[in-house]
Design an enzyme around this catalytic site. Structure first.
Site, short mmCIF file in Angstrom:
data_model
loop_
_atom_site.label_atom_id
_atom_site.label_comp_id
_atom_site.label_asym_id
_atom_site.label_seq_id
_atom_site.Cartn_x
_atom_site.Cartn_y
_atom_site.Cartn_z
CD GLU A 57 -22.40 12.79 25.88
OE1 GLU A 57 -21.59 13.45 25.20
OE2 GLU A 57 -23.62 12.78 25.70
N PRO A 58 -17.77 10.14 26.82
CG PRO A 58 -17.35 8.74 24.98
CD PRO A 58 -18.46 9.43 25.72
CD1 TRP A 86 -17.01 7.64 32.67
CD2 TRP A 86 -16.05 5.64 32.62
NE1 TRP A 86 -15.78 7.78 32.13
CE2 TRP A 86 -15.15 6.57 32.09
CE3 TRP A 86 -15.66 4.29 32.69
CZ2 TRP A 86 -13.90 6.22 31.61
CZ3 TRP A 86 -14.41 3.94 32.22
CH2 TRP A 86 -13.55 4.90 31.70
NE ARG A 130 -0.01 -9.18 64.37
CZ ARG A 130 0.62 -9.95 63.50
NH1 ARG A 130 -0.06 -10.86 62.81
NH2 ARG A 130 1.90 -9.84 63.31
N GLY A 172 -1.40 -4.06 58.44
CA GLY A 172 -0.07 -4.43 57.96
C GLY A 172 -0.19 -5.36 56.76
N GLY A 173 0.64 -6.40 56.75
CA GLY A 173 0.65 -7.33 55.61
C GLY A 173 -0.71 -7.95 55.37
CD GLU A 183 -24.18 9.45 41.66
OE1 GLU A 183 -24.77 10.34 42.29
OE2 GLU A 183 -24.60 8.28 41.57
CB SER A 221 -13.01 15.47 45.69
OG SER A 221 -13.38 14.27 46.32
CD GLU A 222 -10.36 16.93 42.38
OE1 GLU A 222 -11.28 16.14 42.06
OE2 GLU A 222 -9.35 16.55 43.01
#
Lengths: 379, 249, 323
Positions: free
Chosen positions: A127-128, A156, A268, A339-340, A363, A366-367
């Site tokens: 919820e909000p 969400w 690369r 890289g880029g 869901e 992490s905390e």
């Protein structure tokens, strides 16, 4: 101990990989850019039985174990986490919740179409003002005798638009606090339900996330899951399993980015040799590989415990927290290796990095997982 | 009609190819095995026809010559929709052995249509289908790129160099199929994988056969040489090199 | 003893591969101290048949039979088996094409003769008969030993080449027996296909990049592709500019191709493009910039203006095909 997958588990893993590579890969970048839901792909995934893959076949499910589910989630998430999260919500939250705690009538009516993939489900808890703190629900389900009257806003909500069947967590007896909460099965087409706009997210952009508003929505009494006041333990137990799904998703995001970075490092060239031959890159890849292996083992351990009907709440919290944080680290390194090229869309790794971020948040952040894990240490 | 699809167990096409024992044997370590892609296309087409005309195709059987390790490949075929599996318990030493084993089993059954992929992605032999048809004394149609059953009759198109022929054949016959016969192979569904657990997979003991050939040693292609630069005023030389040296035009 | 060659013709003219097969057989026959017998099925006149002598065939078995107008695997196998018996063939040579693939395996069983398909070169040994072929989809080469007294091979096209070794050839009408039950399959319709080749199926691909300057210059790419029976592709900037349709975009995010020959015209070879073509067996690069990364990946390269090189290439290919 046995680290060998069964032939069937390998077959499911390959099926998920084939599906992701043949179906999802071709336009995943475009869907992400346009925040476009993968309607056709989800339909095919449902037809293949991936949305209810662990449900008892007598309710039209796939009858597979949680290990297979971890393997399939990893493969889908390597390519498209927006589709993977839909699969996780259906399997772990909505379907598992009804199959485990619903009565026979509810299973026949709601579980069957969900397990067979004809319908999609959504789980409405956040919820909000109440994200990870599920005790302070402001959405109310007022007891009106033969029905509940639902009022409030949920935020969400994954699959908010694509789903037909909602499980809504709401407060019936505020004075009883979390013991007054109920879980209700709600038809999305009920009068009084409106959706907010599609959330314009950082990642998993083609997953249909909306807020959902309830305005005097009538829900038949028989749609309540469990006894009166069972909503909070229902939500907590369901989320325990949900963590295995999201942990496997984070694992897939990490291994997807790793595989791409490894391949790139062998193609690369810089300073006259493939960049893999530079120790700074090779060691990065080595660290990534170890972390992914750790994460995979945590996911499989939690899944194994669940399959053995042993407690898995702490194991799934460990898997979720570790894999989410690990996915963030691994995808960041993958972008660095590219890289880029890693910073532009077409190499996928920047998208995987954006997707990884969400696995640390939804869901249970992490905390919150660390709260669950640390509390278990005291027992 | 009863359709039999002969399937071969081959390394995944992305496998890095290595050899052991002084380059006399393929290194199977860590290799993932799959249904030979051409055989899988044949099976896919058979399944498509069965789905489209439920009454017409009574049963689809898959058969493989291999040791117990090939059973996952047969199960996969069952998971994507084949009704029955048969494994002939023998090492597929050469194409003639495989064809002889298959012919022995097939001659004791009554299949109307026998399908084989035109080649396998490991030995690239193009052998088994043709050998099998000869051993069974059945007509064969090779390079089949279109296969259908309409009003109980078999419709076939085969590729020739520079075109395509429509071919009619009585049944039973051996159809040797190539790419184009079916679209993408199927992905097994959860239901299919579950169903494959209980579908019959019969193991038949091998007969004595002989081999006509042997893959004695293997070589890996030479590593890529540096780019050969050709003078822009002598484009003709490039075309000559492509023709005579690279042999690609 | 002899080496028997199955030749193919198209509307009465031998296909080039027939001359290659005879050249190949002739080289082997020299080592074995024997002669080459060529078998021809269909309406081919004596002038044409005599051409086989130029490449070393000393005897030509000429089969003309109404029942053998189209390929029939069983009947053709019978013809070959009877010819092999009559000529005492110890080696029978086919092309590794649709026809060779259809008949050679049947003949292998009929004669109990070991078969090696898609061979790349002359036998490396005759005692026992040992010959190289591609395996694992060209990722390796196997040296196949044939253990039977009679051997059959199908030769990969253009693997050996055409060489003249003129001998006096005798043409002999050959009337093998065909049983009715060998004529069960029937060709109902022949459809000679022409037109565009599916890019992912194409064995040769001609591809253009930004160096082509603009869509108006694509005529030469298409002309070269038509001449070679090739598909056409392009680099990403080209499809982004809308010079070419999106389906042609080749590279990491576009089509992944693995043709026998990939001709990159005015493509610099950004890594994302190379990712889509690295499976190609032979890469040709034409580019103005000698440092363009495409030359790293290429087998053959021309440093020059692609708009000048392409027309010359077309002329050279026409000359080659004319032969």
């Amino acid at each position: 101990m046995n680290f060998e997958f069964t032939e069937e588990q390998k077959m499911i893993q390959q099926a998920a990989k084939d599906f992701a590579e043949r179906e999802l890969l071709q336009d995943v970048i475009e869907r992400d850019e346009k925040s476009e839901f993968a309607t056709e792909h989800v339909k095919k995934l449902a037809e293949l039985g991936f949305l209810g893959m662990m449900t008892d076949p007598k309710y039209d499910g796939g009858g597979m174990d949680t290990i297979s589910y971890v393997l399939a989630m990893e493969e889908i998430s390597k390519i498209d986490s927006s589709v993977a999260v839909l699969m996780s919500v259906c399997n772990s939250l909505v379907i598992w919740g009804i199959e485990t705690y619903g009565n026979e009538e509810q299973k026949q009516k709601f579980l069957r179409p969900l397990a067979s993939g004809q319908k999609i489900g959504a789980f409405l808890l956040s919820e909000p003002e109440a994200g990870s703190d599920a005790t302070s629900q402001r959405t109310t389900a007022e007891d009106k005798g033969d029905h509940y009257l639902l009022n409030g806003t949920k935020n969400w909500i994954t699959n908010a638009n694509s789903a037909s069947t909602y499980i809504v967590i709401a407060q019936t007896n505020p004075e009883k606090k979390h013991k007054g909460i109920n879980a209700l099965i709600v038809d999305k087409n009920s009068a009084g339900i409106t959706l907010g706009p599609h959330e314009n997210k950082m990642g998993m952009r083609s997953s249909d996330t909306h807020s959902v508003m309830f305005n005097d929505v009538k829900v038949p009494k028989e749609n309540r899951i469990g006894e009166d006041g069972f909503g909070f333990p229902f939500a907590m137990k369901t989320l325990e399993g949900g963590r295995i799904g999201i942990a496997s998703q984070a694992l897939g995001i990490a291994s997807g980015a790793f595989e791409r970075a490894l391949k790139y490092s062998m193609e690369r060239k810089a300073f006259g040799t493939e960049i893999f031959n530079h120790q700074s890159v090779a060691f990065k890849l080595s660290d990534m590989a170890v972390k992914i292996e750790n994460g995979r083992n945590l996911c499989l351990k939690a899944a194994w415990l669940k399959d053995q009907h042993l407690p898995y709440g702490t194991a799934s919290a460990m898997a979720k927290q570790y894999c989410a944080d690990m996915a963030m680290e691994v995808t960041t390194e993958a972008v660095q290796i590219f890289g880029g090229y890693g910073y532009v869309r077409e190499y996928h790794v920047e998208r995987l990095m954006r997707e990884a971020k969400l696995t640390q948040i939804y869901e249970g952040t992490s905390e919150v997982q660390k709260i669950v894990i640390s509390r278990s240490l005291l027992k | 009609m009863k359709i039999l699809v002969c399937i071969s167990n081959v390394p995944d096409t992305t496998t890095k190819i290595k050899f052991t024992d002084n380059n006399t044997a393929f290194d199977q370590a860590g290799v993932q095995w799959i249904i030979n892609p051409w055989d899988e296309l044949a099976l896919t087409r058979a399944l498509d026809i069965k789905d489209a005309q439920a009454g017409m195709v009574e049963e689809i059987t898959v058969i493989n010559v291999g040791l117990a390790a090939t059973e996952p490949t047969i199960r996969k075929a069952l998971a994507i929709g084949a009704d029955k599996g048969i494994r002939i318990n023998a090492e597929p030493k050469d194409a003639f052995t495989v064809a002889s084993q298959l012919a022995d089993v097939i001659s004791k059954e009554s299949f109307d249509i026998i399908l084989c992929g035109i080649e396998s992605s490991d030995s690239n032999g193009n052998n088994v289908g043709g050998m099998l048809s000869e051993l069974l004394d059945m007509p064969s149609v090779s390079s089949v790129s279109h296969f259908d059953i309409k009003d109980g009759k078999v419709e076939l198109k085969r590729e020739i160099d520079g075109g395509q022929e429509t071919v009619s054949t009585p049944i039973p016959f051996v159809g040797i199929v190539q790419k184009g016969i079916a679209k993408e192979p199927r992905i097994p569904s959860m239901r299919g994988i579950m169903g494959a657990r209980t579908k019959p997979l019969q193991v038949i003991e091998a007969i004595q056969t002989e081999t006509l050939t042997e893959f004695a040693t293997y070589d890996l292609p030479k590593p890529k040489a540096a780019c050969k630069k050709i003078d822009p005023d002598n484009v003709k030389e490039l075309v000559q090199l492509l023709h005579n040296e690279a042999k690609v035009i | 003893m002899s080496v028997l060659v199955y030749t193919e013709n198209w509307d009465g003219k031998f296909k080039k591969l027939s001359f290659e097969l005879v050249s190949f057989a002739c080289e082997i026959a020299k080592t074995l101290n024997t002669n080459v017998v060529a078998l021809s099925i269909g309406k081919v006149n004596d002038d044409e048949l005599n051409k086989l002598g130029t490449y070393g065939a000393s005897k030509i078995l000429n089969v003309q039979n109404e029942n053998l107008i189209n390929l029939n695997n069983q009947a053709y196998t019978s013809v070959l088996a009877q010819a092999a018996a009559k000529e005492g063939a110890t080696l029978i040579v086919f092309a590794h094409n649709n026809t060779g693939k259809a008949i050679a395996p049947r003949l292998s069983v009929r004669l109990k003769a070991g078969l090696a398909t898609g061979v790349l070169a002359l036998p490396s040994n005759f005692q026992p008969f040992t010959i190289a072929k591609k395996v694992f989809t060209a990722k390796a080469i196997a040296n196949v030993v044939i253990k039977t007294p009679v051997s059959i091979v199908t030769l990969l096209q253009n693997a050996f080449g055409v060489f003249e070794t003129p001998v006096a050839a005798s043409i002999e009408a050959f009337n093998p027996e065909i049983k009715d039950n060998e004529l069960k399959t029937e060709v109902k319709d022949v459809n000679k296909v022409s037109g565009k080749i599916l890019l992912t199926d194409a064995e040769i691909v001609v591809s253009g990049g930004r160096g082509m300057k603009g869509p108006e210059n694509w005529g030469s790419i298409e002309e070269l592709a038509t001449l070679l029976g090739a598909g056409t592709a392009c680099s990403r900037p080209v499809s982004d500019e809308g010079w070419r349709p999106h389906e042609e975009h080749t590279g990491q995010t576009g089509k992944i191709l693995a043709p026998n020959l990939y001709i990159a015209c005015g493509i610099s070879g950004a890594i994302q493009h190379l990712g889509g073509i690295s499976g190609s067996k032979c890469i040709v690069a034409i580019n103005k910039d000698p440092d363009a990364p495409i030359f790293e990946a290429a087998d053959y390269g021309i440093v020059g203006d692609v708009l000048k090189v392409l027309p010359e290439m077309i002329t050279a290919v026409k000359e080659l095909k004319g032969n």
